[in-house]
Motif scaffolding. Structure first.
Motif, PDB file in Angstrom:
ATOM      1  N   GLY A 291       5.849   6.101   9.067  1.00  0.00           N
ATOM      2  CA  GLY A 291       6.782   7.176   8.744  1.00  0.00           C
ATOM      3  C   GLY A 291       6.885   7.418   7.250  1.00  0.00           C
ATOM      4  N   GLN A 292       6.953   6.340   6.484  1.00  0.00           N
ATOM      5  CA  GLN A 292       6.992   6.473   5.020  1.00  0.00           C
ATOM      6  C   GLN A 292       5.722   7.140   4.502  1.00  0.00           C
ATOM      7  OE1 GLN A 292       8.143   2.937   2.757  1.00  0.00           O
ATOM      8  NE2 GLN A 292       9.094   2.140   4.616  1.00  0.00           N
ATOM      9  N   ALA A 293       4.586   6.721   5.035  1.00  0.00           N
ATOM     10  CA  ALA A 293       3.309   7.295   4.598  1.00  0.00           C
ATOM     11  C   ALA A 293       3.254   8.785   4.920  1.00  0.00           C
ATOM     12  CB  ALA A 293       2.147   6.554   5.262  1.00  0.00           C
ATOM     13  N   ALA A 294       3.730   9.168   6.087  1.00  0.00           N
ATOM     14  CA  ALA A 294       3.737  10.588   6.479  1.00  0.00           C
ATOM     15  C   ALA A 294       4.605  11.393   5.515  1.00  0.00           C
ATOM     16  CB  ALA A 294       4.241  10.747   7.917  1.00  0.00           C
ATOM     17  N   GLU A 295       5.747  10.864   5.157  1.00  0.00           N
ATOM     18  CA  GLU A 295       6.651  11.559   4.237  1.00  0.00           C
ATOM     19  C   GLU A 295       6.018  11.727   2.855  1.00  0.00           C
ATOM     20  OE1 GLU A 295      11.040  10.881   2.196  1.00  0.00           O
ATOM     21  OE2 GLU A 295      10.582   9.860   4.079  1.00  0.00           O
ATOM     22  N   ILE A 296       5.362  10.703   2.383  1.00  0.00           N
ATOM     23  CA  ILE A 296       4.688  10.777   1.079  1.00  0.00           C
ATOM     24  C   ILE A 296       3.595  11.841   1.106  1.00  0.00           C
ATOM     25  CG2 ILE A 296       3.178   9.527  -0.531  1.00  0.00           C
ATOM     26  CD1 ILE A 296       4.795   6.956   0.308  1.00  0.00           C
ATOM     27  N   MET A 297       2.826  11.885   2.187  1.00  0.00           N
ATOM     28  CA  MET A 297       1.755  12.876   2.273  1.00  0.00           C
ATOM     29  C   MET A 297       2.315  14.297   2.306  1.00  0.00           C
ATOM     30  SD  MET A 297      -0.766  10.948   1.878  1.00  0.00           S
ATOM     31  CE  MET A 297      -1.988  12.230   1.894  1.00  0.00           C
ATOM     32  N   GLU A 298       3.431  14.507   2.974  1.00  0.00           N
ATOM     33  CA  GLU A 298       4.060  15.835   2.981  1.00  0.00           C
ATOM     34  C   GLU A 298       4.538  16.197   1.575  1.00  0.00           C
ATOM     35  OE1 GLU A 298       5.404  19.527   3.960  1.00  0.00           O
ATOM     36  OE2 GLU A 298       4.112  18.230   5.156  1.00  0.00           O
ATOM     37  N   ASN A 299       5.124  15.231   0.875  1.00  0.00           N
ATOM     38  CA  ASN A 299       5.569  15.481  -0.498  1.00  0.00           C
ATOM     39  C   ASN A 299       4.387  15.820  -1.413  1.00  0.00           C
ATOM     40  OD1 ASN A 299       8.231  15.025   0.209  1.00  0.00           O
ATOM     41  ND2 ASN A 299       8.208  12.890  -0.436  1.00  0.00           N
TER      42      ASN A 299
ATOM     43  N   ASN B 294       1.503   6.906  -6.650  1.00  0.00           N
ATOM     44  CA  ASN B 294       0.520   7.980  -6.855  1.00  0.00           C
ATOM     45  C   ASN B 294       1.188   9.340  -6.739  1.00  0.00           C
ATOM     46  OD1 ASN B 294      -1.625   6.251  -7.293  1.00  0.00           O
ATOM     47  ND2 ASN B 294      -2.276   6.265  -5.169  1.00  0.00           N
ATOM     48  N   TYR B 295       2.075   9.478  -5.769  1.00  0.00           N
ATOM     49  CA  TYR B 295       2.812  10.736  -5.612  1.00  0.00           C
ATOM     50  C   TYR B 295       3.693  11.007  -6.838  1.00  0.00           C
ATOM     51  CZ  TYR B 295       6.762  13.679  -4.555  1.00  0.00           C
ATOM     52  OH  TYR B 295       7.749  14.625  -4.639  1.00  0.00           O
ATOM     53  N   VAL B 296       4.415   9.999  -7.284  1.00  0.00           N
ATOM     54  CA  VAL B 296       5.288  10.153  -8.457  1.00  0.00           C
ATOM     55  C   VAL B 296       4.464  10.568  -9.672  1.00  0.00           C
ATOM     56  CG1 VAL B 296       6.765   8.881 -10.087  1.00  0.00           C
ATOM     57  CG2 VAL B 296       7.111   8.624  -7.621  1.00  0.00           C
ATOM     58  N   ASN B 297       3.305   9.948  -9.841  1.00  0.00           N
ATOM     59  CA  ASN B 297       2.427  10.295 -10.969  1.00  0.00           C
ATOM     60  C   ASN B 297       1.935  11.739 -10.858  1.00  0.00           C
ATOM     61  OD1 ASN B 297       2.732   7.673 -11.900  1.00  0.00           O
ATOM     62  ND2 ASN B 297       0.762   6.983 -11.141  1.00  0.00           N
ATOM     63  N   LEU B 298       1.523  12.137  -9.664  1.00  0.00           N
ATOM     64  CA  LEU B 298       1.054  13.503  -9.448  1.00  0.00           C
ATOM     65  C   LEU B 298       2.169  14.500  -9.726  1.00  0.00           C
ATOM     66  CD1 LEU B 298      -1.015  15.609  -8.396  1.00  0.00           C
ATOM     67  CD2 LEU B 298      -0.076  15.183  -6.102  1.00  0.00           C
ATOM     68  N   LYS B 299       3.341  14.249  -9.170  1.00  0.00           N
ATOM     69  CA  LYS B 299       4.469  15.166  -9.353  1.00  0.00           C
ATOM     70  C   LYS B 299       4.830  15.276 -10.827  1.00  0.00           C
ATOM     71  CE  LYS B 299       8.911  16.609  -7.615  1.00  0.00           C
ATOM     72  NZ  LYS B 299       8.724  17.903  -8.210  1.00  0.00           N
ATOM     73  N   GLY B 300       4.853  14.158 -11.531  1.00  0.00           N
ATOM     74  CA  GLY B 300       5.165  14.178 -12.958  1.00  0.00           C
ATOM     75  C   GLY B 300       4.139  14.989 -13.740  1.00  0.00           C
ATOM     76  N   ALA B 301       2.881  14.821 -13.398  1.00  0.00           N
ATOM     77  CA  ALA B 301       1.815  15.564 -14.089  1.00  0.00           C
ATOM     78  C   ALA B 301       1.906  17.053 -13.783  1.00  0.00           C
ATOM     79  CB  ALA B 301       0.445  15.006 -13.698  1.00  0.00           C
TER      80      ALA B 301
ATOM     81  N   GLY C  35       0.823  -1.206   0.000  1.00  0.00           N
ATOM     82  CA  GLY C  35       0.000   0.000   0.000  1.00  0.00           C
ATOM     83  C   GLY C  35       0.856   1.255   0.000  1.00  0.00           C
ATOM     84  N   ILE C  36       1.953   1.230   0.742  1.00  0.00           N
ATOM     85  CA  ILE C  36       2.877   2.367   0.765  1.00  0.00           C
ATOM     86  C   ILE C  36       3.511   2.535  -0.613  1.00  0.00           C
ATOM     87  CG2 ILE C  36       5.034   3.263   1.743  1.00  0.00           C
ATOM     88  CD1 ILE C  36       2.625   3.377   3.667  1.00  0.00           C
ATOM     89  N   THR C  37       3.865   1.436  -1.246  1.00  0.00           N
ATOM     90  CA  THR C  37       4.428   1.497  -2.598  1.00  0.00           C
ATOM     91  C   THR C  37       3.422   2.118  -3.562  1.00  0.00           C
ATOM     92  OG1 THR C  37       5.819  -0.436  -2.172  1.00  0.00           O
ATOM     93  CG2 THR C  37       5.398   0.103  -4.482  1.00  0.00           C
ATOM     94  N   ALA C  38       2.156   1.772  -3.429  1.00  0.00           N
ATOM     95  CA  ALA C  38       1.112   2.363  -4.285  1.00  0.00           C
ATOM     96  C   ALA C  38       0.962   3.855  -3.999  1.00  0.00           C
ATOM     97  CB  ALA C  38      -0.217   1.634  -4.072  1.00  0.00           C
ATOM     98  N   MET C  39       1.028   4.244  -2.720  1.00  0.00           N
ATOM     99  CA  MET C  39       0.962   5.672  -2.380  1.00  0.00           C
ATOM    100  C   MET C  39       2.127   6.423  -3.012  1.00  0.00           C
ATOM    101  SD  MET C  39      -0.001   5.844   1.692  1.00  0.00           S
ATOM    102  CE  MET C  39       0.378   7.589   1.807  1.00  0.00           C
ATOM    103  N   GLN C  40       3.316   5.829  -2.948  1.00  0.00           N
ATOM    104  CA  GLN C  40       4.499   6.460  -3.524  1.00  0.00           C
ATOM    105  C   GLN C  40       4.325   6.622  -5.036  1.00  0.00           C
ATOM    106  OE1 GLN C  40       7.121   7.882  -2.112  1.00  0.00           O
ATOM    107  NE2 GLN C  40       8.159   8.311  -4.037  1.00  0.00           N
TER     108      GLN C  40
END
Length: 143
Positions: free
Chosen positions: A108-116, A26-33, A19-24
């Motif tokens: 912790g990983q999830a928190a970092e992804i949400m901040e990003n 999603n973040y990568v896709n958002l940032k790229g867009a 699930g964390i990998t999927a969140m990451q």
């Protein structure tokens, strides 16, 4: 869903790690867009999205702190004076705060992804505002 792990370590959170990998991703896709200009979002909407991300981040940080508390409490559990009791106590501690893929690590990983993600939404709102300002200036120059 938690996957069974026969070793008693933090590996039991393999499903959560996915699930964390999927969140990451999603973040990568958002940032790229956002970086490529494919996402346009008004500054107000960006601010709201960033706030929602930070609220979620705060929840993950709280859960991370609770995992740390569980790990400390696990050290004092009375599980019997036998190998199985010691093993069970160790398993609780490892799953709570035992390094990679423990609850503490994953929160912790999830928190970092949400901040990003929050920062990315803010950047998208800023780009929208800058484009709007540039267009307004160009329009004024043609009048």
């Amino acid at each position: 869903m938690l996957a069974p792990d026969g070793g008693g370590g933090a590996e039991g959170f393999a499903g959560a790690a996915l699930g964390i990998t999927a969140m990451q991703q999603n973040y990568v896709n958002l940032k790229g867009a956002v970086d490529s200009g494919q996402v346009t979002i008004t500054p107000d909407a960006a601010t709201n999205a960033a706030k929602a991300c930070r609220d979620q981040k705060d929840d993950f940080v709280l859960l991370q702190q609770r995992a740390q508390q569980v790990a400390r409490h696990a050290q004092t559990l009375k599980m019997g004076d036998c190998a199985e009791g010691g093993s069970l106590r160790s398993t609780f501690q490892q799953k709570a705060q035992g390094g990679q893929n423990s609850a503490y690590d994953l929160f912790g990983q999830a928190a970092e992804i949400m901040e990003n993600m929050a920062k990315t939404y803010e950047a998208a709102g800023k780009m929208y505002h800058e484009t709007d300002q540039a267009n307004a200036q160009a329009f004024k120059g043609k009048m």
